[in-house]
Design a protein around this motif. Structure first.
Motif, PDB file in Angstrom:
ATOM      1  N   VAL A  75      22.350 -50.109  15.775  1.00  9.78           N
ATOM      2  CA  VAL A  75      21.644 -50.263  14.705  1.00  9.78           C
ATOM      3  C   VAL A  75      20.853 -49.517  14.603  1.00  9.78           C
ATOM      4  O   VAL A  75      20.691 -49.074  15.605  1.00  9.78           O
ATOM      5  CB  VAL A  75      21.183 -51.994  15.003  1.00  9.78           C
ATOM      6  N   ASP A  76      20.124 -49.019  13.940  1.00 12.61           N
ATOM      7  CA  ASP A  76      18.653 -48.150  13.595  1.00 12.61           C
ATOM      8  C   ASP A  76      17.958 -48.579  12.767  1.00 12.61           C
ATOM      9  O   ASP A  76      18.293 -48.453  10.985  1.00 12.61           O
ATOM     10  CB  ASP A  76      19.900 -46.425  13.319  1.00 12.61           C
ATOM     11  N   GLY A  77      16.808 -49.072  13.015  1.00 12.87           N
ATOM     12  CA  GLY A  77      16.176 -50.219  11.518  1.00 12.87           C
ATOM     13  C   GLY A  77      16.500 -50.773  11.308  1.00 12.87           C
ATOM     14  O   GLY A  77      17.151 -51.771  12.048  1.00 12.87           O
ATOM     15  N   ASP A  78      16.762 -50.321   9.902  1.00 12.85           N
ATOM     16  CA  ASP A  78      17.280 -51.468   8.799  1.00 12.85           C
ATOM     17  C   ASP A  78      18.911 -51.810   9.399  1.00 12.85           C
ATOM     18  O   ASP A  78      19.461 -52.544   8.437  1.00 12.85           O
ATOM     19  CB  ASP A  78      15.966 -51.785   7.708  1.00 12.85           C
ATOM     20  N   ARG A  79      19.275 -50.124   9.185  1.00  8.95           N
ATOM     21  CA  ARG A  79      20.392 -50.042   8.964  1.00  8.95           C
ATOM     22  C   ARG A  79      21.674 -50.399  10.058  1.00  8.95           C
ATOM     23  O   ARG A  79      21.184 -50.601  11.914  1.00  8.95           O
ATOM     24  CB  ARG A  79      21.104 -48.749   9.289  1.00  8.95           C
ATOM     25  N   ILE A  80      22.348 -51.329   9.926  1.00 10.26           N
ATOM     26  CA  ILE A  80      23.688 -51.938  11.136  1.00 10.26           C
ATOM     27  C   ILE A  80      24.884 -52.057  10.696  1.00 10.26           C
ATOM     28  O   ILE A  80      25.527 -51.573   9.606  1.00 10.26           O
ATOM     29  CB  ILE A  80      23.174 -53.487  10.930  1.00 10.26           C
ATOM     30  N   LEU A  81      26.302 -51.224  11.494  1.00  9.38           N
ATOM     31  CA  LEU A  81      26.687 -50.895  11.155  1.00  9.38           C
ATOM     32  C   LEU A  81      27.847 -51.928  11.646  1.00  9.38           C
ATOM     33  O   LEU A  81      27.686 -51.921  13.024  1.00  9.38           O
ATOM     34  CB  LEU A  81      27.116 -49.074  11.562  1.00  9.38           C
TER      35      LEU A  81
ATOM     36  N   LYS B  40      33.513 -53.926   3.378  1.00  4.61           N
ATOM     37  CA  LYS B  40      32.957 -52.643   2.884  1.00  4.61           C
ATOM     38  C   LYS B  40      32.463 -52.520   3.841  1.00  4.61           C
ATOM     39  O   LYS B  40      31.470 -51.583   3.760  1.00  4.61           O
ATOM     40  CB  LYS B  40      32.564 -52.794   1.567  1.00  4.61           C
ATOM     41  N   LYS B  41      31.730 -53.504   4.756  1.00  3.32           N
ATOM     42  CA  LYS B  41      30.815 -53.470   5.519  1.00  3.32           C
ATOM     43  C   LYS B  41      30.480 -53.024   6.983  1.00  3.32           C
ATOM     44  O   LYS B  41      29.609 -52.502   8.075  1.00  3.32           O
ATOM     45  CB  LYS B  41      29.815 -54.377   5.695  1.00  3.32           C
ATOM     46  N   THR B  42      32.259 -52.040   7.123  1.00  2.00           N
ATOM     47  CA  THR B  42      32.810 -51.790   8.682  1.00  2.00           C
ATOM     48  C   THR B  42      33.406 -50.831   7.914  1.00  2.00           C
ATOM     49  O   THR B  42      33.161 -50.225   7.225  1.00  2.00           O
ATOM     50  CB  THR B  42      34.287 -53.142   8.465  1.00  2.00           C
ATOM     51  N   ILE B  43      32.971 -49.820   9.023  1.00  2.00           N
ATOM     52  CA  ILE B  43      33.319 -48.346   8.927  1.00  2.00           C
ATOM     53  C   ILE B  43      34.299 -47.711   9.733  1.00  2.00           C
ATOM     54  O   ILE B  43      34.225 -48.977  10.959  1.00  2.00           O
ATOM     55  CB  ILE B  43      32.211 -47.377   8.903  1.00  2.00           C
ATOM     56  N   PHE B  44      35.171 -46.944  10.434  1.00  2.00           N
ATOM     57  CA  PHE B  44      35.989 -46.776  11.116  1.00  2.00           C
ATOM     58  C   PHE B  44      36.004 -45.448  12.117  1.00  2.00           C
ATOM     59  O   PHE B  44      35.023 -44.465  10.842  1.00  2.00           O
ATOM     60  CB  PHE B  44      37.457 -46.385  10.535  1.00  2.00           C
TER      61      PHE B  44
ATOM     62  N   ASN C 105      24.937 -40.512   8.892  1.00  2.00           N
ATOM     63  CA  ASN C 105      23.545 -40.832   8.101  1.00  2.00           C
ATOM     64  C   ASN C 105      24.172 -41.210   6.513  1.00  2.00           C
ATOM     65  O   ASN C 105      23.530 -42.726   5.845  1.00  2.00           O
ATOM     66  CB  ASN C 105      22.223 -40.080   8.645  1.00  2.00           C
ATOM     67  N   GLU C 106      24.696 -40.183   6.022  1.00  2.00           N
ATOM     68  CA  GLU C 106      25.335 -40.619   4.603  1.00  2.00           C
ATOM     69  C   GLU C 106      26.209 -41.975   4.664  1.00  2.00           C
ATOM     70  O   GLU C 106      26.215 -42.400   3.989  1.00  2.00           O
ATOM     71  CB  GLU C 106      26.999 -39.226   4.815  1.00  2.00           C
ATOM     72  N   ILE C 107      27.236 -42.285   5.579  1.00  2.00           N
ATOM     73  CA  ILE C 107      28.060 -43.822   5.875  1.00  2.00           C
ATOM     74  C   ILE C 107      27.451 -44.648   6.214  1.00  2.00           C
ATOM     75  O   ILE C 107      27.216 -45.983   5.085  1.00  2.00           O
ATOM     76  CB  ILE C 107      28.997 -42.759   6.800  1.00  2.00           C
ATOM     77  N   SER C 108      26.719 -44.789   6.575  1.00  4.92           N
ATOM     78  CA  SER C 108      25.181 -45.739   7.080  1.00  4.92           C
ATOM     79  C   SER C 108      24.612 -46.241   5.384  1.00  4.92           C
ATOM     80  O   SER C 108      23.817 -47.472   6.170  1.00  4.92           O
ATOM     81  CB  SER C 108      24.525 -45.385   8.039  1.00  4.92           C
TER      82      SER C 108
END
Length: 176
Positions: A42-48, A85-89, A160-163
């Motif tokens: 989590v970074d502020g409003d970004r959640i991965l 699509k909300k999951t990254i590897f 940053n790009e992927i998030s």
């Protein structure tokens, strides 16, 4: 060589550390029966939601359980359907990495990975995502090299790009 459990444990630890080094808060899931992901960052409003895959042999076997009648593209499609699509590897590679060095790490979306798997082996497709694989004269893809796109390398810019939720750079570099 270390065990697959040790590879997975080390990969998750390095991945969590890299996200933290980039200023993200990281929650690690422990125990069996993880859902689709291993970490939440989590970074502020970004959640991965992050699925971490470790390797010590140069590749990540991802779609073998989905292969039917040597249909590699179908296996990649079936694998992709299982991932949000909300999951990254976060792909972590220990092959040829000294004990006092960081492993090589990459960030990719499920869509990017599925596209890469379909483009591998001269577009025949594959079940293994190779960091780099040179196809020999005995293979259908003889003379081609499959290599993870440099754009996937874990950097702050890539994170940053992927998030932001976009599907950045989804064109695979396989079969160069």
């Amino acid at each position: 060589m270390i065990t697959s459990w040790q590879v997975a444990t080390a990969a998750e630890a390095f991945a969590a550390a890299q996200f933290a080094r980039c200023g993200w808060d990281v929650s690690v899931q422990y125990g069996a029966n993880h859902p689709e992901y291993d970490l939440v960052a989590v970074d502020g409003d970004r959640i991965l939601k992050i699925s971490v895959k470790g390797s010590q042999d140069g590749g990540w076997g991802l779609t073998q359980s989905h292969i039917v009648n040597a249909n590699y593209h179908g296996a990649a499609d079936a694998w992709l359907k299982k991932h949000s699509k909300k999951t990254i590897f976060c792909l972590v590679q220990f092959k040829s990495v000294a004990i006092d060095a960081l492993p090589r790490m990459y960030l990719a979306t499920p869509t990017e990975i599925a596209s890469w798997l379909k483009a591998a082996a001269a577009r025949r497709g594959d079940t293994i995502l190779y960091e780099e694989h040179i196809w020999t004269s005995r293979a259908k893809a003889a003379g081609t090299i499959d290599r993870i796109p440099e754009a996937w390398r874990f950097t702050e810019e890539r994170l940053n790009e992927i998030s932001v939720g976009a599907e950045p750079g989804s064109q695979p570099d396989a079969a160069r």
